[in-house]
Design a protein around this motif. Sequence first.
Motif, PDB file in Angstrom:
ATOM      1  N   THR A  75       1.722  -4.670 -33.214  1.00  0.00           N
ATOM      2  CA  THR A  75       1.556  -5.594 -32.087  1.00  0.00           C
ATOM      3  C   THR A  75       1.694  -7.035 -32.568  1.00  0.00           C
ATOM      4  OG1 THR A  75      -0.014  -4.077 -31.045  1.00  0.00           O
ATOM      5  CG2 THR A  75      -0.029  -6.352 -30.266  1.00  0.00           C
ATOM      6  N   LEU A  76       2.375  -7.830 -31.784  1.00  0.00           N
ATOM      7  CA  LEU A  76       2.460  -9.275 -32.035  1.00  0.00           C
ATOM      8  C   LEU A  76       1.916  -9.990 -30.807  1.00  0.00           C
ATOM      9  CD1 LEU A  76       4.288 -11.536 -33.926  1.00  0.00           C
ATOM     10  CD2 LEU A  76       5.389 -11.674 -31.707  1.00  0.00           C
ATOM     11  N   GLU A  77       0.946 -10.886 -31.001  1.00  0.00           N
ATOM     12  CA  GLU A  77       0.487 -11.727 -29.897  1.00  0.00           C
ATOM     13  C   GLU A  77       1.477 -12.875 -29.731  1.00  0.00           C
ATOM     14  OE1 GLU A  77      -4.373 -11.227 -29.974  1.00  0.00           O
ATOM     15  OE2 GLU A  77      -3.469 -13.046 -30.781  1.00  0.00           O
ATOM     16  N   ALA A  78       1.868 -13.120 -28.479  1.00  0.00           N
ATOM     17  CA  ALA A  78       2.868 -14.164 -28.239  1.00  0.00           C
ATOM     18  C   ALA A  78       2.451 -15.014 -27.043  1.00  0.00           C
ATOM     19  CB  ALA A  78       4.230 -13.525 -27.960  1.00  0.00           C
ATOM     20  N   ASN A  79       2.779 -16.285 -27.115  1.00  0.00           N
ATOM     21  CA  ASN A  79       2.638 -17.136 -25.945  1.00  0.00           C
ATOM     22  C   ASN A  79       3.997 -17.194 -25.246  1.00  0.00           C
ATOM     23  OD1 ASN A  79      -0.052 -17.629 -26.112  1.00  0.00           O
ATOM     24  ND2 ASN A  79       0.130 -19.656 -27.057  1.00  0.00           N
ATOM     25  N   PRO A  80       3.998 -17.229 -23.911  1.00  0.00           N
ATOM     26  CA  PRO A  80       5.265 -17.114 -23.179  1.00  0.00           C
ATOM     27  C   PRO A  80       6.323 -18.125 -23.607  1.00  0.00           C
ATOM     28  CG  PRO A  80       3.429 -16.858 -21.679  1.00  0.00           C
ATOM     29  CD  PRO A  80       2.838 -17.242 -23.006  1.00  0.00           C
ATOM     30  N   GLU A  81       5.906 -19.352 -23.959  1.00  0.00           N
ATOM     31  CA  GLU A  81       6.908 -20.377 -24.283  1.00  0.00           C
ATOM     32  C   GLU A  81       7.675 -20.071 -25.568  1.00  0.00           C
ATOM     33  OE1 GLU A  81       3.668 -20.739 -24.219  1.00  0.00           O
ATOM     34  OE2 GLU A  81       2.914 -22.019 -25.844  1.00  0.00           O
ATOM     35  N   SER A 131       1.735  -8.562 -27.019  1.00  0.00           N
ATOM     36  CA  SER A 131       0.626  -8.939 -26.140  1.00  0.00           C
ATOM     37  C   SER A 131       0.855 -10.393 -25.731  1.00  0.00           C
ATOM     38  CB  SER A 131      -0.701  -8.784 -26.889  1.00  0.00           C
ATOM     39  OG  SER A 131      -1.755  -9.235 -26.091  1.00  0.00           O
ATOM     40  N   LEU A 132       1.143 -10.582 -24.457  1.00  0.00           N
ATOM     41  CA  LEU A 132       1.592 -11.882 -23.959  1.00  0.00           C
ATOM     42  C   LEU A 132       0.420 -12.639 -23.324  1.00  0.00           C
ATOM     43  CD1 LEU A 132       4.425 -13.190 -23.805  1.00  0.00           C
ATOM     44  CD2 LEU A 132       4.690 -12.120 -21.543  1.00  0.00           C
ATOM     45  N   GLY A 133       0.149 -13.825 -23.838  1.00  0.00           N
ATOM     46  CA  GLY A 133      -0.971 -14.629 -23.330  1.00  0.00           C
ATOM     47  C   GLY A 133      -0.572 -15.374 -22.071  1.00  0.00           C
ATOM     48  N   ALA A 134      -0.645 -14.691 -20.930  1.00  0.00           N
ATOM     49  CA  ALA A 134      -0.239 -15.309 -19.663  1.00  0.00           C
ATOM     50  C   ALA A 134      -1.379 -16.173 -19.107  1.00  0.00           C
ATOM     51  CB  ALA A 134       0.159 -14.224 -18.657  1.00  0.00           C
ATOM     52  N   GLN A 135      -2.539 -15.588 -18.963  1.00  0.00           N
ATOM     53  CA  GLN A 135      -3.799 -16.190 -18.479  1.00  0.00           C
ATOM     54  C   GLN A 135      -3.799 -16.497 -16.986  1.00  0.00           C
ATOM     55  OE1 GLN A 135      -5.167 -15.299 -20.806  1.00  0.00           O
ATOM     56  NE2 GLN A 135      -4.346 -15.977 -22.739  1.00  0.00           N
ATOM     57  N   SER A 136      -2.728 -17.077 -16.452  1.00  0.00           N
ATOM     58  CA  SER A 136      -2.635 -17.329 -15.007  1.00  0.00           C
ATOM     59  C   SER A 136      -1.185 -17.675 -14.674  1.00  0.00           C
ATOM     60  CB  SER A 136      -3.544 -18.498 -14.611  1.00  0.00           C
ATOM     61  OG  SER A 136      -3.405 -18.789 -13.227  1.00  0.00           O
ATOM     62  N   ASN A 182       6.481  -1.585 -24.495  1.00  0.00           N
ATOM     63  CA  ASN A 182       5.022  -1.624 -24.555  1.00  0.00           C
ATOM     64  C   ASN A 182       4.597  -3.094 -24.590  1.00  0.00           C
ATOM     65  OD1 ASN A 182       2.355  -0.994 -24.843  1.00  0.00           O
ATOM     66  ND2 ASN A 182       2.589   0.240 -26.702  1.00  0.00           N
ATOM     67  N   VAL A 183       4.391  -3.639 -23.408  1.00  0.00           N
ATOM     68  CA  VAL A 183       4.056  -5.066 -23.293  1.00  0.00           C
ATOM     69  C   VAL A 183       2.746  -5.203 -22.516  1.00  0.00           C
ATOM     70  CG1 VAL A 183       4.792  -7.335 -22.451  1.00  0.00           C
ATOM     71  CG2 VAL A 183       6.500  -5.695 -23.276  1.00  0.00           C
TER      72      VAL A 183
END
Length: 388
Positions: free
Chosen positions: A107-113, A132-137, A169-170
């Motif tokens: 797994t890699l944590e990623a920010n959308p940008e 794992s995409l840090g969307a938050q809102s 797997n996202v």
Amino acid sequence: MRHLYIHIPFCARRCSYCDFSIAVRKRVPAAEYVDSVRREIHLLTFGVGAEWVDPGAAPRGPSPVHPSLDTLYLGGGTPSLLPPDAVAALLAALRESFSWADTVEITLEANPEDVTADAARAWRRAGVNRVSLGAQSFDEGVLRWMHRSHDGIRIGTAMTALRAAGFDNVSLDLIFAVPAELGRDWSRDLDQALALRPDHLSLYGLTVEQRTPLARWIARGASAAPDDERYAAEYLLAHERLRNDGYRFYEVSNAARGGHRSRHNSAYWADRPYLGLGPAAHSYDGMARRWNLPAWEQYRGAVTAGRSPIASTERLTDEQRELERVYLGLRTSDGLPLTASARLRPPVTAWQRQGWVELRGDHVVCTPEGWLRLDGLVRDLTKPNGAM
Ligand code: SF4
């Protein structure tokens, strides 16, 4: 150790609610970071802390460490800030010291940008198979308030790039229970998240941690403190919406469809041992925890000088282990195994009447209403006159 966590501490800025151990950097020292993790592995391989990867081994002479990994998690911080070639170099370094099967979950944590088509393809080529995409809102005002560096549109663009690169797997992270003054429509955020058909969702209620911008805003009256009623209403709404869309909550904050549970986090919740590398990373061998120096520069200095980066170790007492067992059991949908007599004793019977738990076989399993009061249930079960 079948489970490996790598902490990548770099972030472009600090989010308003975040108290994680991070290093805010305009330029990510990627080569230095990969070199540092290599050095930490070398220290483990040649004796310093080797017993953490091979229980029972005393510090020893040169012999490679070769546990077979089931899961590898690149967390942070913002791992997607590492250039893709540095991610590939990091995974290559890990492959030199840890064997893993084709079924390993990486797994890699990623920010959308950070998720471009090129980056997504490069991560996939390097062996990453879960993001794992840090969307938050999806709400622009909320994202600005959180100090996030992406806008709502970018989340969809990132998801498209990941799917095109072959990621099946996202996961999406969302934060609920933000202050009412932001005017956030949680139902709309859920709609937008579900429209992207993530395989997994992690939903976290906003909490106020010490020494964060949010704590300072609340202290000076510039922002409202979290509201328990809003928290409960949004949490229960998420349960209803996700259930109707085919997701199943398998842990208090995590839901999956099509069997896409996080195997790495499930290992934590099953009380399995794990090894952590990188600044602030924690390790656990079933009896004790240890953690690395939290600050990037300190960690880097220690491993460069050939010194152990371990900051501290804590051996768990019997009481702590029992508390962990109860807490880990109740937070998952597998529930807490109890003896028949324990299941018939208060407070379990009272909780059943309240609709907070169900009995499934010899396990007590929290309902969504029970998960809302998880800390209280654990306290009640572990106090001297509780059911245990
Ligand atoms: S990107 Fe993640 S780790 Fe970095 S500051 Fe924001 S919440 Fe914290």
